[in-house]
Design a protein around this motif. Structure first.
Motif, PDB file in Angstrom:
ATOM      1  N   VAL A 475      -4.027   5.820   9.028  1.00 43.77           N
ATOM      2  CA  VAL A 475      -4.629   5.001   7.977  1.00 43.77           C
ATOM      3  C   VAL A 475      -3.954   5.311   6.645  1.00 43.77           C
ATOM      4  O   VAL A 475      -3.859   6.473   6.246  1.00 43.77           O
ATOM      5  N   ALA A 476      -3.495   4.273   5.973  1.00 47.51           N
ATOM      6  CA  ALA A 476      -2.855   4.431   4.660  1.00 47.51           C
ATOM      7  C   ALA A 476      -3.896   4.297   3.558  1.00 47.51           C
ATOM      8  O   ALA A 476      -4.782   3.442   3.624  1.00 47.51           O
ATOM      9  N   VAL A 477      -3.778   5.151   2.543  1.00 54.49           N
ATOM     10  CA  VAL A 477      -4.628   5.084   1.354  1.00 54.49           C
ATOM     11  C   VAL A 477      -3.710   4.961   0.144  1.00 54.49           C
ATOM     12  O   VAL A 477      -2.823   5.797  -0.050  1.00 54.49           O
ATOM     13  N   ALA A 478      -3.918   3.940  -0.672  1.00 54.48           N
ATOM     14  CA  ALA A 478      -3.117   3.760  -1.880  1.00 54.48           C
ATOM     15  C   ALA A 478      -3.729   4.597  -3.002  1.00 54.48           C
ATOM     16  O   ALA A 478      -4.860   4.357  -3.418  1.00 54.48           O
ATOM     17  N   GLU A 479      -2.974   5.580  -3.487  1.00 53.02           N
ATOM     18  CA  GLU A 479      -3.470   6.471  -4.542  1.00 53.02           C
ATOM     19  C   GLU A 479      -3.049   5.971  -5.918  1.00 53.02           C
ATOM     20  O   GLU A 479      -2.022   5.318  -6.080  1.00 53.02           O
ATOM     21  N   GLY A 480      -3.836   6.301  -6.927  1.00 55.17           N
ATOM     22  CA  GLY A 480      -3.437   6.065  -8.312  1.00 55.17           C
ATOM     23  C   GLY A 480      -3.492   4.614  -8.742  1.00 55.17           C
ATOM     24  O   GLY A 480      -2.755   4.210  -9.642  1.00 55.17           O
ATOM     25  N   ILE A 481      -4.359   3.803  -8.122  1.00 56.23           N
ATOM     26  CA  ILE A 481      -4.491   2.408  -8.537  1.00 56.23           C
ATOM     27  C   ILE A 481      -5.064   2.360  -9.951  1.00 56.23           C
ATOM     28  O   ILE A 481      -6.138   2.890 -10.212  1.00 56.23           O
ATOM     29  N   GLU A 482      -4.348   1.698 -10.855  1.00 57.96           N
ATOM     30  CA  GLU A 482      -4.777   1.650 -12.249  1.00 57.96           C
ATOM     31  C   GLU A 482      -5.120   0.244 -12.729  1.00 57.96           C
ATOM     32  O   GLU A 482      -5.778   0.095 -13.767  1.00 57.96           O
ATOM     33  N   THR A 483      -4.681  -0.782 -12.009  1.00 58.56           N
ATOM     34  CA  THR A 483      -4.928  -2.152 -12.462  1.00 58.56           C
ATOM     35  C   THR A 483      -5.359  -3.030 -11.299  1.00 58.56           C
ATOM     36  O   THR A 483      -5.145  -2.703 -10.124  1.00 58.56           O
ATOM     37  N   ALA A 484      -5.961  -4.179 -11.638  1.00 53.03           N
ATOM     38  CA  ALA A 484      -6.350  -5.141 -10.616  1.00 53.03           C
ATOM     39  C   ALA A 484      -5.132  -5.652  -9.852  1.00 53.03           C
ATOM     40  O   ALA A 484      -5.195  -5.896  -8.649  1.00 53.03           O
ATOM     41  N   ALA A 485      -4.004  -5.804 -10.560  1.00 55.03           N
ATOM     42  CA  ALA A 485      -2.786  -6.294  -9.909  1.00 55.03           C
ATOM     43  C   ALA A 485      -2.307  -5.318  -8.840  1.00 55.03           C
ATOM     44  O   ALA A 485      -1.870  -5.728  -7.756  1.00 55.03           O
ATOM     45  N   GLU A 486      -2.384  -4.021  -9.123  1.00 48.99           N
ATOM     46  CA  GLU A 486      -1.961  -3.027  -8.136  1.00 48.99           C
ATOM     47  C   GLU A 486      -2.896  -3.018  -6.936  1.00 48.99           C
ATOM     48  O   GLU A 486      -2.446  -2.899  -5.794  1.00 48.99           O
ATOM     49  N   ALA A 487      -4.195  -3.162  -7.188  1.00 47.15           N
ATOM     50  CA  ALA A 487      -5.150  -3.220  -6.080  1.00 47.15           C
ATOM     51  C   ALA A 487      -4.890  -4.440  -5.212  1.00 47.15           C
ATOM     52  O   ALA A 487      -4.903  -4.360  -3.973  1.00 47.15           O
ATOM     53  N   ALA A 488      -4.640  -5.594  -5.850  1.00 52.46           N
ATOM     54  CA  ALA A 488      -4.374  -6.819  -5.099  1.00 52.46           C
ATOM     55  C   ALA A 488      -3.076  -6.715  -4.299  1.00 52.46           C
ATOM     56  O   ALA A 488      -2.995  -7.169  -3.158  1.00 52.46           O
ATOM     57  N   ALA A 489      -2.046  -6.090  -4.907  1.00 55.18           N
ATOM     58  CA  ALA A 489      -0.763  -5.943  -4.209  1.00 55.18           C
ATOM     59  C   ALA A 489      -0.922  -5.060  -2.982  1.00 55.18           C
ATOM     60  O   ALA A 489      -0.398  -5.365  -1.906  1.00 55.18           O
ATOM     61  N   ALA A 490      -1.655  -3.946  -3.125  1.00 61.33           N
ATOM     62  CA  ALA A 490      -1.865  -3.056  -1.984  1.00 61.33           C
ATOM     63  C   ALA A 490      -2.608  -3.774  -0.860  1.00 61.33           C
ATOM     64  O   ALA A 490      -2.233  -3.687   0.311  1.00 61.33           O
ATOM     65  N   GLN A 491      -3.654  -4.528  -1.213  1.00 64.09           N
ATOM     66  CA  GLN A 491      -4.427  -5.232  -0.193  1.00 64.09           C
ATOM     67  C   GLN A 491      -3.595  -6.321   0.475  1.00 64.09           C
ATOM     68  O   GLN A 491      -3.655  -6.517   1.694  1.00 64.09           O
ATOM     69  N   ALA A 492      -2.787  -7.032  -0.317  1.00 55.59           N
ATOM     70  CA  ALA A 492      -1.945  -8.096   0.242  1.00 55.59           C
ATOM     71  C   ALA A 492      -0.924  -7.541   1.227  1.00 55.59           C
ATOM     72  O   ALA A 492      -0.505  -8.243   2.151  1.00 55.59           O
ATOM     73  N   LEU A 493      -0.542  -6.281   1.050  1.00 51.90           N
ATOM     74  CA  LEU A 493       0.435  -5.655   1.937  1.00 51.90           C
ATOM     75  C   LEU A 493      -0.230  -4.950   3.114  1.00 51.90           C
ATOM     76  O   LEU A 493       0.425  -4.209   3.845  1.00 51.90           O
TER      77      LEU A 493
END
Length: 530
Positions: A475-493
């Motif tokens: 399971v991958a966890v995206a660390e250090g999300i600071e903006t909505a754009a980064e959260a959306a990019a991680a989810q889209a990927l």
């Protein structure tokens, strides 16, 4: 010689004559010459395409791609070789530009601290003053108190550690964007602070800077606190004389230094074992909690427990220094035990209020994972029957070759329902063999990869890393999300778990409990600006 041949010769001659190409025009010139020489659709993009197209690697996840129209004549070997020659020139030009920039920077920076040298600082100050419009800025002048005594006591090599650390702190985010600092010589520094609001804003910044610079410094086997005298000169007008501002700041710094009484002059020394022992015994090692969220379900699934500490004399101690000192003094298990005690109790309370089990992530060092660890061997029995799933996170930076003792301990933990996770993946060398060395509970992808998602290359890298982790049934966890754009990019990927200040900053247990009491486990609203 045909007209087409003459075009090819002209293109190569022009491109070669201009070598090295200007860095800011490399892509423009590459496309211009390529389109003149080779018919078809030629572009630079973030992915390669299969034959019959021509795809040539430009580095950094960019490719020169040439496509023929469906009814066009296939590319010839000469077309391919010509484009390859142009790509080689473009790559060589970029490398030359970066090498020149690196050499220029080395010539203008102080080798010890990484800050600008005095001469270049004055040039930057002049440029800033002449180009500013309606901007309030300030010039600071700084001097380390008692540096002569440090040189005599420590010797120059260890005293240099103090200068290096002060330089590193001045290069950190303590100064506003656009600001810059320099080493003026010896133990003196200067800085230009940009985009201030008023004198009160400058006063607050100087207080914050003073607190940052007087923080503890680990020198050998001792903890050292130094004091830094700071003078400032506020500038409200672009007509102010740069040299006069610098002199005014230096004069104020010297006045403040003379006003100090001998009793208040550092440096002050502390035995690091005593400091660490006192902080543990006095309950000054604290724990902050940051939620891990499910981006699809939009809810909190667990928390990471992060160590924090405060020493009576010099205030907050950075986690990295705390852990480094504990490792040197072989007190890591004692420090980890404090975090575990606090974390397990807090997570039991949060799980009870939420009405469902939660995951608790606790950081350990790879060297702590061994069969003789009484702390780790006690965990399976301690966690039995609790609504808390414990995951021990190990930084990618520190994982080395597994020993039989470590594998035996990891297996014992796994049998007791305790998982291991990779932390900071992508921050170090990212050895891919690490991912297959154990059945990791999750792999936390470092902020360094998340922050690059603004470009196509960054998204490609993050997407490939996420898919690779998924294909390994981890399971991958995206660390250090600071903006909505980064959260959306991680989810889209395809990355479904994340944490970062966009959701919530690390907070004390009381704040985490209060949040769950009022909001439940709903994913917190983003709090960081775009």
């Amino acid at each position: 010689m045909s007209g087409d041949d003459r075009v090819l010769i002209d293109v190569l001659a022009e491109a070669a004559t201009e070598m090295p190409w200007p860095e800011e025009r490399i892509e423009e010139w590459l496309l211009g010459w390529s389109r003149r020489a080779v018919p078809g659709d030629v572009r630079v993009q973030g992915f390669a395409t299969p034959p019959p197209d021509i795809s040539l690697d430009l580095g950094e996840q960019h490719f020169l791609v040439a496509r023929r129209p469906p009814d066009g004549v296939p590319f010839s070997e000469l077309d391919r070789r010509l484009l390859h020659a142009l790509v080689t020139m473009a790559t060589a030009s970029r490398n030359a530009a970066r090498r020149d920039a690196r050499l220029r920077r080395q010539a203008l920076t102080d080798e010890l601290t990484g800050l600008w040298q005095q001469g270049h600082f004055r040039e930057l100050l002049d440029q800033t003053m002449s180009s500013r419009t309606d901007e309030t800025l300030a010039v600071l002048f700084l001097d380390i108190d008692g540096m002569k005594g440090l040189n005599e006591t420590l010797g120059h090599l260890d005293a240099d550690v103090v200068l290096q650390e002060v330089g590193a702190r001045l290069r950190s985010e303590v100064l506003p964007p656009g600001s810059f600092a320099a080493r003026m010589g010896g133990d003196e520094f200067a800085a230009v602070v940009r985009h201030l609001q008023d004198a009160a804003d400058l006063e607050r910044l100087v207080a914050d800077l003073h607190e940052t610079l007087r923080g503890p410094i680990l020198v050998g086997d001792a903890v050292l606190q130094v004091e830094v005298s700071i003078g400032e000169a506020l500038s409200l007008s672009g007509t102010d004389d740069p040299d006069a501002l610098l002199r005014r700041a230096e004069r104020q710094m010297r006045q403040r230094k003379r006003a100090r009484t001998p009793a208040t002059l550092p440096p002050r020394w502390y035995d690091d074992r005593t400091v660490l022992r006192d902080m543990i015994d006095q309950g000054r090692v604290e724990v902050a909690y940051q939620p891990v969220v499910d981006l699809v379900a939009e809810e909190i699934v667990g928390y990471e427990a992060l160590v924090r500490a405060r020493q009576l004399e010099f205030g907050p101690v950075s986690p990295m220094m705390l852990i480094g000192a504990a490792a040197q003094l072989r007190m890591l298990d004692e420090l980890t035990a404090v975090v575990l005690d606090h974390g397990i109790e807090t997570m039991r309370s949060i799980a009870a209020r939420a009405g469902r089990p939660l995951t608790l992530g606790v950081n350990i060092e790879f060297e702590q994972l061994h069969e003789d660890s009484r702390l780790l061997r006690s965990l399976p029995g301690r966690m039995a029957g609790l609504d808390v799933h414990l995951v021990l996170e190990i930084s990618e930076r520190h994982v080395t070759r597994w020993t039989p003792s470590q594998r035996a301990m990891a297996a014992e933990l796994a049998a007791g329902g305790i998982g291991l996770a990779v932390d900071d993946f992508g921050a170090g060398y990212s050895a891919l063999g690490l991912l297959t060395s154990w059945e990791w509970e999750w792999v936390k992808i470092d902020r360094a990869l998340i922050a690059d998602t603004g470009g196509s290359g960054g998204r490609t890298v993050l997407g490939n890393v996420g898919r690779m982790i998924g294909e390994l049934d981890q399971v991958a966890v995206a660390e250090g999300i600071e903006t909505a754009a980064e959260a959306a990019a991680a989810q889209a990927l395809g990355i479904t778990l994340a944490q970062g200040t966009y959701f919530a900053p690390p907070a004390p247990a009381e704040a985490a409990l209060a949040s769950v009491s009022s909001l439940g486990l709903r994913m917190p609203v983003g709090r960081s600006p775009e």
